[in-house]
Design a protein around this motif. Structure first.
Motif, mmCIF file in Angstrom:
data_model
loop_
_atom_site.group_PDB
_atom_site.id
_atom_site.type_symbol
_atom_site.label_atom_id
_atom_site.label_comp_id
_atom_site.label_asym_id
_atom_site.label_seq_id
_atom_site.Cartn_x
_atom_site.Cartn_y
_atom_site.Cartn_z
ATOM 1 N N ASP A 755 7.739 9.761 115.038
ATOM 2 C CA ASP A 755 9.127 10.112 115.349
ATOM 3 C C ASP A 755 9.222 11.627 115.528
ATOM 4 O O ASP A 755 9.193 12.384 114.551
ATOM 5 C CB ASP A 755 10.038 9.634 114.212
ATOM 6 C CG ASP A 755 11.504 9.930 114.489
ATOM 7 O OD1 ASP A 755 11.799 10.554 115.523
ATOM 8 O OD2 ASP A 755 12.345 9.537 113.654
ATOM 9 N N CYS A 756 9.349 12.035 116.773
ATOM 10 C CA CYS A 756 9.357 13.479 117.062
ATOM 11 C C CYS A 756 10.738 14.103 116.920
ATOM 12 O O CYS A 756 10.870 15.323 117.063
ATOM 13 C CB CYS A 756 8.831 13.725 118.474
ATOM 14 S SG CYS A 756 7.075 13.325 118.675
ATOM 15 N N SER A 757 11.753 13.304 116.652
ATOM 16 C CA SER A 757 13.097 13.876 116.540
ATOM 17 C C SER A 757 13.218 14.807 115.345
ATOM 18 O O SER A 757 14.080 15.694 115.313
ATOM 19 C CB SER A 757 14.137 12.754 116.437
ATOM 20 O OG SER A 757 13.942 12.006 115.237
ATOM 21 N N LYS A 758 12.368 14.599 114.322
ATOM 22 C CA LYS A 758 12.435 15.425 113.116
ATOM 23 C C LYS A 758 11.889 16.835 113.339
ATOM 24 O O LYS A 758 12.013 17.694 112.466
ATOM 25 C CB LYS A 758 11.663 14.759 111.979
ATOM 26 C CG LYS A 758 12.152 13.360 111.621
ATOM 27 C CD LYS A 758 13.608 13.371 111.179
ATOM 28 C CE LYS A 758 14.066 11.964 110.784
ATOM 29 N NZ LYS A 758 15.502 11.956 110.386
ATOM 30 N N LYS A 776 11.288 8.781 120.138
ATOM 31 C CA LYS A 776 12.656 9.078 119.674
ATOM 32 C C LYS A 776 13.132 10.494 119.998
ATOM 33 O O LYS A 776 14.192 10.899 119.527
ATOM 34 C CB LYS A 776 12.781 8.833 118.161
ATOM 35 C CG LYS A 776 12.641 7.368 117.768
ATOM 36 C CD LYS A 776 12.961 7.176 116.298
ATOM 37 C CE LYS A 776 12.845 5.696 115.926
ATOM 38 N NZ LYS A 776 13.169 5.464 114.502
ATOM 39 N N LEU A 777 12.386 11.238 120.756
ATOM 40 C CA LEU A 777 12.851 12.568 121.157
ATOM 41 C C LEU A 777 13.368 12.471 122.590
ATOM 42 O O LEU A 777 12.603 12.524 123.549
ATOM 43 C CB LEU A 777 11.726 13.591 121.057
ATOM 44 C CG LEU A 777 12.119 15.042 121.372
ATOM 45 C CD1 LEU A 777 13.137 15.552 120.352
ATOM 46 C CD2 LEU A 777 10.887 15.948 121.374
ATOM 47 N N GLU A 778 14.702 12.301 122.709
ATOM 48 C CA GLU A 778 15.303 12.147 124.028
ATOM 49 C C GLU A 778 15.861 13.458 124.541
ATOM 50 O O GLU A 778 15.866 13.715 125.744
ATOM 51 C CB GLU A 778 16.404 11.088 123.976
ATOM 52 C CG GLU A 778 15.882 9.696 123.631
ATOM 53 C CD GLU A 778 16.977 8.659 123.651
ATOM 54 O OE1 GLU A 778 18.151 9.041 123.894
ATOM 55 O OE2 GLU A 778 16.684 7.470 123.436
ATOM 56 N N SER A 779 16.336 14.285 123.632
ATOM 57 C CA SER A 779 16.917 15.570 124.012
ATOM 58 C C SER A 779 16.307 16.664 123.151
ATOM 59 O O SER A 779 16.078 16.466 121.952
ATOM 60 C CB SER A 779 18.435 15.542 123.817
ATOM 61 O OG SER A 779 18.992 16.811 124.097
ATOM 62 N N PHE A 780 16.069 17.785 123.773
ATOM 63 C CA PHE A 780 15.424 18.884 123.050
ATOM 64 C C PHE A 780 16.283 20.142 123.213
ATOM 65 O O PHE A 780 16.175 20.857 124.208
ATOM 66 C CB PHE A 780 14.025 19.122 123.596
ATOM 67 C CG PHE A 780 13.222 20.139 122.801
ATOM 68 C CD1 PHE A 780 13.532 20.437 121.489
ATOM 69 C CD2 PHE A 780 12.154 20.807 123.385
ATOM 70 C CE1 PHE A 780 12.808 21.352 120.771
ATOM 71 C CE2 PHE A 780 11.428 21.737 122.685
ATOM 72 C CZ PHE A 780 11.747 22.012 121.372
#
Length: 812
Positions: A755-758, A776-780
């Motif tokens: 999970d790259c969102s973290k 899970k990383l949709e927006s950066f």
């Protein structure tokens, strides 16, 4: 300059790369990092050069700095981004302190009140310039005669105004005549040119600038004394030790002359010395020129040398490298030089288009030094064997060279022969006739013909380094004994090489004679560095690892695939670096490795770097001796797939640990709080626990660990700055709350379910690399990481947007 900066960063010297390759490497090292560089004493006024130099620095972190010092306002205006800061001269007090440090050796000014007034007057005339104070102090060093000091103080040389500092001119004027000649010769070197003591001494010898002695050995020692005298008077400045060879000897250190000293050398050299430098500032070669140097460009074209025919009495032609890239020279230069029958020194080093030496080189009957390093020659004409005055032949890194002249034995005055980095198949017959030979970098034993190993025994004065290769061609141990290495007490670096194994029908035990050969090659105990490659015996002779070798600091054993036990290297009390690779028959490493030394002696008591690699049958490492490896800083274990246990437990000085491709290693990691860097790859059997809190860099690759294990590992790592996770298929989430929010660098590659969102929690990140699916990383939103200066995102299918506010992250 790029090459020097890269060497300082990496501690690795590689002269094979061109400028573009060097800059790409430097860019990679600086990427995302905050740095401070000081470029001291810059004099190049070319804006294009500065633009080219600075390009890799643009990829560093925000607020990185480059400080430039120069004596030239034009340089400052070209390079500056802020107004220049003008340094004040030294105060009288500071100038006096610097002078006194160099003038009053093993004493103090207060003990010589009769000199104080004279000294203070001279120091004031140095006008606050540090180099002038150092040079003046060096001139008066150890000479405390009042009359001599008064003589120098009242000299008319203080009043000469020709752009040379009076204190420097005085330092030269009062040199002994033999040192004046040697210093003037250095005018051939361009500014900032780095040279080594031994190289310059050999040039002085070839030019007859040293007083006559009975032997060349005495002459070389005298040359070193001359060099020491000039260095003590601040004419030469020592830079740093040569890191590429790990040699701690002063002889291998680089030196340079300060720009003002270089100007002084040029002013005193007169019209007998000439330096060709740059295509834009062509130097007119006059009829009186005797010594000529050429500072190489990428392409040294004919126009640069069009006045060369005027110098009919030329004695010296030196090509000096200023660029890391390849150089090419017009063919006409070779033609013109072969007509200079009085040449004593000829250097055409690092011209890669020189692939042949004409047989007419035999016309240079007075030639004493020939340097063809880095050229593309495949052979040398046999006519070179008629140059009976030749003393020094340098063929370093002539990677196409396969043979030497067959009558090489005629060169009875040969003193120095450097053939390191060549592809020679054998030494020519008669090498034993070169009785004066002192430096011989390599001795290659061919399968047939050529010099036998007995010829090497006739060379009684060898010193420095020697590599003997082709030892499989030694017929019997008696022949090896004739080399008499035990009596060659000045050999400090030795390498023994058999041929790399290409076994077919060859079997274990067939090469036991190799042990007897190596036994008879026992060196003097003055040895400092030892390399043994592709040895075919099953055991090493007793001298390898014997405690009498008190000076050995490095040992490298590679490709000894039939050896089934280790030599007792733990008995080497000064050993600092040990590398062992390619021991295919070793199953266990036990007590024999540590030796049976004195009870008060700690095994491997000085060892700092230890590396095991490519040991496919190694299963156990017995480490019963707690006191062993007390100073070990770096440990690498690579490609040892059967190793199961045990790693040493008490490594209190360990700062870097690397374990790769050791799938069955079940050991605990060493208990130490000093470790700063840990690299793990394909070692799933390791019993991993909490890592030390001082850990700064952690890389895990191809590890079958889950989230809970990673969380357990990093729970105390409050100082972690860099985390890299590659090919870890089970990791699903970063250990939230366990990683320090001050993490600077994060690298995630091919971790498909993580999970790259973290990632967005780590607001202090300066460098971020994501490769492969970014789950899970949709927006950066870049705004959440204000310190970020480098981002690399590859093949992240889930990522839909990257957003940033206007004007932010301009340093990315």
């Amino acid at each position: 300059v790029t090459k020097t900066i890269l060497e300082e960063i990496t501690s690795i010297c590689d002269s094979s790369q061109n400028l573009n390759q060097l800059q790409l490497k430097l860019k990679e090292k600086l990427l995302g990092k905050k740095f401070l560089f000081v470029l001291d004493d810059v004099w190049n006024e070319k804006y294009v050069d500065w633009e080219e130099l600075r390009s890799p620095f643009c990829f560093g972190a925000k607020n990185s700095k480059i400080v430039v010092t120069t004596r030239n306002e034009s340089v400052a205006s070209i390079m500056r981004t802020v107004p220049p800061y003008h340094l004040n001269i030294l105060s009288d007090e500071d100038c006096w302190e610097l002078f006194a440090k160099h003038a009053f050796v093993d004493t103090s000014p207060s003990m010589h009140p009769n000199l104080t007034a004279t000294a203070e007057a001279m120091v004031k005339r140095c006008k606050g310039l540090p180099l002038a104070a150092k040079a003046l102090g060096g001139l008066l060093r150890c000479n405390l005669d009042v009359d001599e000091w008064n003589k120098i103080s009242t000299s008319n040389l203080w009043d000469i105004t020709d752009g040379i500092l009076p204190a420097l001119r005085l330092s030269y004027y009062y040199l002994p005549s033999h040192l004046k000649r040697c210093f003037a010769y250095c005018s051939l070197f361009p500014k900032d040119y780095e040279f080594k003591k031994e190289e310059l001494v050999r040039l002085w010898m070839a030019e007859d600038l040293l007083l006559n002695f009975k032997s060349k050995e005495e002459m070389e020692e005298q040359g070193k004394e001359y060099f020491k005298d000039l260095a003590s008077r601040s004419f030469f400045h020592q830079l740093s030790l040569d890191k590429s060879c790990h040699q701690l000897s002063l002889d291998k250190s680089c030196f340079v002359m300060h720009d003002l000293i270089s100007d002084l050398a040029k002013s005193v050299a007169g019209e007998f010395f000439c330096r060709l430098e740059g295509c834009d500032n062509l130097c007119e070669i006059n009829q009186k020129a005797r010594h000529l140097s050429n500072v190489q460009e990428n392409y040294d074209v004919r126009k640069k040398f069009e006045t060369l025919p005027k110098a009919k009495g030329l004695r010296t032609f030196l090509s000096l490298k200023s660029l890391p890239c390849h150089s090419y020279v017009t063919n006409k230069v070779m033609h013109d030089l072969l007509s200079k029958s009085r040449l004593r020194v000829l250097s055409l080093a690092k011209y890669c288009n020189i692939n042949e030496i004409p047989k007419e080189i035999s016309k240079l009957k007075h030639l004493r030094s020939l340097d063809l390093s880095g050229s593309s020659i495949k052979s040398l004409p046999n006519s070179l064997s008629t140059l009976y005055n030749l003393q020094m032949l340098t063929l370093f890194r002539c990677s196409n060279l396969v043979e030497l002249p067959k009558d090489m034995g005629r060169l009875i005055n040969m003193y120095y022969l450097n053939i390191r980095g060549t592809m020679l198949a054998r030494m020519p017959k008669g090498m034993g006739k070169l009785k004066d030979l002192r430096t011989l970098t390599d001795f290659v034993l061919g399968e047939q013909n050529g010099s036998s190993i007995e010829e090497l025994g006739k060379l009684k004065h060898l010193h420095g380094q020697l590599a003997i290769s082709g030892l499989k061609n030694v017929a019997c141990a008696r022949d090896a004994k004739s080399v008499n290495l035990k009596d060659k007490m000045n050999l400090k670096e030795l390498e023994f090489r058999w041929k790399k194994h290409t076994y077919g029908s060859e079997v274990l035990g067939q090469f036991e004679a190799d042990k007897e050969v190596l036994q008879q090659l026992e060196p003097h105990t003055n040895l400092e560095h030892l390399v043994i490659g592709f040895y075919r015996g099953t055991r090493f002779p007793e001298w390898v690892g014997h405690s009498s070798f008190l000076n050995v600091v490095s040992v490298h054993l590679r490709g000894c695939k039939f050896c089934h036990s280790m030599p007792p290297l733990g008995q080497l009390s000064s050993l600092k670096s040990l590398s062992i690779s390619g021991f295919s028959a070793v199953v266990k490493v036990g007590d024999e490795f540590y030796g049976s030394g004195h009870a008060l002696t700690k095994p491997f008591g000085s060892l700092e770097h230890l590396r095991f690699e490519d040991m496919p049958e190694w299963e156990e490492w017995f480490c019963f001796k707690v006191e062993a490896f007390c100073l070990l800083q770096e440990l690498s274990i690579i490609d040892c797939p059967k190793l199961t246990k045990n790693l040493p437990k008490h490594l209190r000085s360990l700062t870097k640990l690397e374990i790769r491709n050791c799938e069955n290693l079940e050991s605990l990691l060493p208990r130490t709080t000093s470790i700063r860097q840990l690299n793990l790859r394909r070692c799933d059997a390791l019993r991993l626990g909490p890592l030390p809190c001082g850990l700064q860099k952690l890389q895990i690759r191809d590890l079958n660990i889950d989230d809970s294990m990673l969380e357990k590992m990093v729970q105390h790592c409050s100082h972690l700055k860099k985390l890299a996770m590659l090919d870890c298929s089970k990791l699903k989430i970063l250990p939230e709350g366990k990683l320090p929010i001050t993490l600077k660098e994060l690298n995630i590659e091919r971790c498909p379910v993580l999970d790259c969102s973290k990632i967005l929690l780590y607001t202090a990140l300066e460098s971020l690399i994501i490769e492969g699916k970014c789950h899970k990383l949709e927006s950066f939103p870049l705004g959440s990481m204000p310190m970020l200066n480098y981002v690399s995102i590859w093949e992240c299918e889930d990522l839909k947007s990257i957003c940033a506010s206007n004007g932010s992250h301009q340093h990315l």
